[in-house]
Enzyme design. Sequence first.
Site, PDB file in Angstrom:
ATOM      1  N   ARG A 164      11.499  -9.493   5.374  1.00  0.00           N
ATOM      2  CA  ARG A 164      11.734  -8.052   5.064  1.00  0.00           C
ATOM      3  C   ARG A 164      12.608  -7.740   6.118  1.00  0.00           C
ATOM      4  O   ARG A 164      12.877  -7.874   7.063  1.00  0.00           O
ATOM      5  CB  ARG A 164      10.557  -7.324   5.170  1.00  0.00           C
ATOM      6  CG  ARG A 164      10.603  -5.992   4.725  1.00  0.00           C
ATOM      7  CD  ARG A 164       9.178  -5.444   4.370  1.00  0.00           C
ATOM      8  NE  ARG A 164       8.332  -5.273   5.414  1.00  0.00           N
ATOM      9  CZ  ARG A 164       7.014  -4.589   5.520  1.00  0.00           C
ATOM     10  NH1 ARG A 164       6.588  -3.963   4.403  1.00  0.00           N
ATOM     11  NH2 ARG A 164       6.433  -4.344   6.270  1.00  0.00           N
TER      12      ARG A 164
ATOM     13  N   LYS B 266       0.983  -1.268   0.037  1.00  0.00           N
ATOM     14  CA  LYS B 266       0.017   0.001  -0.029  1.00  0.00           C
ATOM     15  C   LYS B 266       0.907   1.170  -0.068  1.00  0.00           C
ATOM     16  O   LYS B 266       0.526   2.245  -0.845  1.00  0.00           O
ATOM     17  CB  LYS B 266      -0.911  -0.065   1.108  1.00  0.00           C
ATOM     18  CG  LYS B 266      -1.805   1.166   1.347  1.00  0.00           C
ATOM     19  CD  LYS B 266      -2.852   0.969   2.422  1.00  0.00           C
ATOM     20  CE  LYS B 266      -2.476   0.397   3.667  1.00  0.00           C
ATOM     21  NZ  LYS B 266      -2.054   1.382   4.799  1.00  0.00           N
TER      22      LYS B 266
ATOM     23  N   ARG C 141      12.346  -5.263  11.242  1.00  0.00           N
ATOM     24  CA  ARG C 141      11.520  -4.381  12.094  1.00  0.00           C
ATOM     25  C   ARG C 141      10.830  -5.127  13.141  1.00  0.00           C
ATOM     26  O   ARG C 141      10.474  -6.385  12.734  1.00  0.00           O
ATOM     27  CB  ARG C 141      10.592  -3.607  11.056  1.00  0.00           C
ATOM     28  CG  ARG C 141      10.913  -2.264  10.852  1.00  0.00           C
ATOM     29  CD  ARG C 141       9.929  -1.873   9.673  1.00  0.00           C
ATOM     30  NE  ARG C 141       8.482  -1.898  10.000  1.00  0.00           N
ATOM     31  CZ  ARG C 141       7.560  -1.507   9.405  1.00  0.00           C
ATOM     32  NH1 ARG C 141       7.669  -0.953   8.199  1.00  0.00           N
ATOM     33  NH2 ARG C 141       6.183  -1.475   9.859  1.00  0.00           N
TER      34      ARG C 141
ATOM     35  N   ARG D 109      -1.402  -8.253  13.576  1.00  0.00           N
ATOM     36  CA  ARG D 109      -1.674  -7.134  12.993  1.00  0.00           C
ATOM     37  C   ARG D 109      -2.754  -7.442  11.471  1.00  0.00           C
ATOM     38  O   ARG D 109      -3.523  -6.647  11.349  1.00  0.00           O
ATOM     39  CB  ARG D 109      -0.446  -6.482  12.385  1.00  0.00           C
ATOM     40  CG  ARG D 109       0.391  -5.271  13.316  1.00  0.00           C
ATOM     41  CD  ARG D 109       1.711  -5.310  12.797  1.00  0.00           C
ATOM     42  NE  ARG D 109       1.721  -4.136  11.675  1.00  0.00           N
ATOM     43  CZ  ARG D 109       2.751  -4.296  10.846  1.00  0.00           C
ATOM     44  NH1 ARG D 109       3.698  -5.032  10.829  1.00  0.00           N
ATOM     45  NH2 ARG D 109       2.578  -3.291  10.034  1.00  0.00           N
TER      46      ARG D 109
ATOM     47  N   ARG E   9     -10.680   4.139   9.443  1.00  0.00           N
ATOM     48  CA  ARG E   9     -10.497   2.727   9.722  1.00  0.00           C
ATOM     49  C   ARG E   9     -11.997   2.307  10.440  1.00  0.00           C
ATOM     50  O   ARG E   9     -11.890   1.224  10.834  1.00  0.00           O
ATOM     51  CB  ARG E   9      -9.397   2.842  10.873  1.00  0.00           C
ATOM     52  CG  ARG E   9      -7.894   2.408  10.287  1.00  0.00           C
ATOM     53  CD  ARG E   9      -7.167   2.726  11.595  1.00  0.00           C
ATOM     54  NE  ARG E   9      -6.011   1.942  11.605  1.00  0.00           N
ATOM     55  CZ  ARG E   9      -4.697   2.222  11.126  1.00  0.00           C
ATOM     56  NH1 ARG E   9      -4.454   3.302  10.555  1.00  0.00           N
ATOM     57  NH2 ARG E   9      -3.608   1.462  11.243  1.00  0.00           N
TER      58      ARG E   9
END
Length: 218
Positions: free
Chosen positions: A138, A24, A164, A175, A99
């Site tokens: 990642r 996104k 991360r 998430r 949201r």
Amino acid sequence: MAATGQSTPAQMRLVLVGPPASGKGTQAAILRTRFSVPQVSTGDMLRAARRDGTALGKEAERYMNAGQLVPDETVIGLVDERLGLADALNGFILDGFPRTVPQAEALNRVLAAHGHELDHVVQIDVPRELLVERATLRRTDKRTGHIYHLKYNPPPPDADLEHRADDREETVIARLNQYDAMTAALLPYYAARNLLRRVDGVGPAEQVTERLLQAINA
Ligand code: AMP
């Protein structure tokens, strides 16, 4: 309006919706340049407020640290102010907002106050297994900020890699669950208003951009 190609100022009021690691952010950056409209990300705005230590930032911090949504009133106020700025007159790419359905309703009111309405809500679809793989593999080079993928876009041997904290598997799954819960009400809200477009987010970024532009007839 005359068809003058690239130089015609585009009007584009777009909401991008997609789970973590759906691409996104990459697509928002491409569209922002293409349409010359700002990318408005409530997550970025809240992080900036937190960094600056403003009253709003301090209030938001409590929720953000707990992984909860910041109250509607607060984010709606931020977005209202931001969309009133001159650079958002011809449009925007909204990322991370709305949201909730009350936020979506507030967005309608904010736009209507300026005589505008939303053009499209685009959902980027990526299968869950692929999202988990994308996020967990990642890596970011700490020195350059460059993002690599251990399988699809391997880093050079001298990269100083960092993973991360929120890209670890348990966190990614949490998430994704949060994302599913959030969109359960929001997407039907936009589908019922005939604003929702769905785009396949699997494949190279340029291909996804092409699908996206097709979906919004641009
Ligand atoms: P993001 O970068 O979009 O994942 O947002 C980071 C955090 O900011 C979220 O976990 C929320 O605490 C808060 N946040 C961002 N956008 C919103 C929103 N539209 N409504 C409520 N909270 C938000």
